[in-house]
Design a protein around this motif. Structure first.
Motif, PDB file in Angstrom:
ATOM      1  N   ARG A   1       0.815  -1.228   0.000  1.00  0.00           N
ATOM      2  CA  ARG A   1       0.000   0.000   0.000  1.00  0.00           C
ATOM      3  C   ARG A   1       0.846   1.274   0.000  1.00  0.00           C
ATOM      4  O   ARG A   1       0.482   2.264  -0.619  1.00  0.00           O
ATOM      5  N   GLY A   2       1.985   1.276   0.685  1.00  0.00           N
ATOM      6  CA  GLY A   2       2.826   2.457   0.776  1.00  0.00           C
ATOM      7  C   GLY A   2       3.921   2.544  -0.267  1.00  0.00           C
ATOM      8  O   GLY A   2       4.762   3.444  -0.223  1.00  0.00           O
ATOM      9  N   SER A   3       3.928   1.649  -1.228  1.00  0.00           N
ATOM     10  CA  SER A   3       4.969   1.634  -2.250  1.00  0.00           C
ATOM     11  C   SER A   3       5.024   2.965  -2.998  1.00  0.00           C
ATOM     12  O   SER A   3       3.993   3.558  -3.319  1.00  0.00           O
ATOM     13  N   THR A   4       6.250   3.407  -3.284  1.00  0.00           N
ATOM     14  CA  THR A   4       6.445   4.628  -4.074  1.00  0.00           C
ATOM     15  C   THR A   4       7.077   4.339  -5.426  1.00  0.00           C
ATOM     16  O   THR A   4       7.246   5.242  -6.239  1.00  0.00           O
ATOM     17  N   GLY A   5       7.469   3.096  -5.640  1.00  0.00           N
ATOM     18  CA  GLY A   5       8.142   2.736  -6.879  1.00  0.00           C
ATOM     19  C   GLY A   5       9.641   2.701  -6.758  1.00  0.00           C
ATOM     20  O   GLY A   5      10.332   2.183  -7.636  1.00  0.00           O
ATOM     21  N   TYR A   6      10.172   3.239  -5.660  1.00  0.00           N
ATOM     22  CA  TYR A   6      11.625   3.238  -5.468  1.00  0.00           C
ATOM     23  C   TYR A   6      12.111   1.791  -5.357  1.00  0.00           C
ATOM     24  O   TYR A   6      11.601   1.017  -4.554  1.00  0.00           O
ATOM     25  N   GLY A   7      13.060   1.420  -6.201  1.00  0.00           N
ATOM     26  CA  GLY A   7      13.614   0.083  -6.177  1.00  0.00           C
ATOM     27  C   GLY A   7      12.750  -0.982  -6.827  1.00  0.00           C
ATOM     28  O   GLY A   7      13.021  -2.172  -6.680  1.00  0.00           O
ATOM     29  N   HIS A   8      11.725  -0.586  -7.568  1.00  0.00           N
ATOM     30  CA  HIS A   8      10.854  -1.557  -8.217  1.00  0.00           C
ATOM     31  C   HIS A   8      11.618  -2.424  -9.217  1.00  0.00           C
ATOM     32  O   HIS A   8      12.478  -1.929  -9.952  1.00  0.00           O
ATOM     33  N   SER A   9      11.275  -3.689  -9.239  1.00  0.00           N
ATOM     34  CA  SER A   9      11.752  -4.585 -10.285  1.00  0.00           C
ATOM     35  C   SER A   9      10.968  -4.283 -11.557  1.00  0.00           C
ATOM     36  O   SER A   9       9.951  -3.570 -11.533  1.00  0.00           O
TER      37      SER A   9
END
Length: 169
Positions: free
Chosen positions: A81-89
């Protein structure tokens, strides 16, 4: 022009660039990944808005628009829910899909409005406040906002590039 005016102008430029990259695009273009691997316009704009929302809310001592206005539920993403996209695969980036430009711009515009409200009340002294002491040297509010502006402009430019590439197909 004072520092609040300079910051507001920078965030307005991001607003213009994001709208130029997104306005009028159908979902298939927003979600397209050049070469099957590049970040989509949807991911780029969602990510820049999420990071701006996260960083400005933290600096302002408020909750993120993502939560307070229930954008997390509206996007229905298969991510934390809190994902920002930083470090996304690549697979996580591919999972950020939108049903319309209106959804994407609605969230971005809500973050933009909150950001303008926050920066509009800042003065030079406020920009010297330490907002993250996990770094050496510690990060000031001014440095954090310049970082957000820089990242947002780069991602908006990438979204514009993707749009142009898709339109040339």
């Amino acid at each position: 022009m004072n520092c609040a005016g300079i910051l507001a102008d920078a965030f307005e430029r991001i607003h213009e660039a994001v709208h130029a990259a997104v306005d009028g695009l159908p979902p298939e273009d927003l979600n397209a990944r050049l070469g099957g691997e590049a970040n989509s316009i949807a991911w780029l704009v969602w990510h820049l808005a999420r990071v701006q929302d996260d960083h400005v809310a933290d600096a302002a001592g408020t909750e993120q628009v993502w939560f307070t206005q229930d954008w997390a539920a509206r996007f229905e993403l298969p991510l934390e829910r809190g994902s920002t996209g930083y470090g996304h695969s690549s697979a996580q980036a591919a999972s950020v899909r939108v049903a319309s430009a209106g959804l994407l711009l609605g969230y971005f515009d809500a973050v933009h409005e909150r950001t303008l409200g926050f920066v509009g009340g800042l003065d030079g002294q406020a920009l010297d406040r330490i907002v993250d002491d996990a770094w050496s040297p510690p990060v000031t509010l001014g440095v954090r906002l310049v970082s957000v502006i820089s990242d947002d402009l780069q991602h908006a430019g990438q979204a514009a590039f993707v749009r142009g590439s898709l339109q040339r197909r």
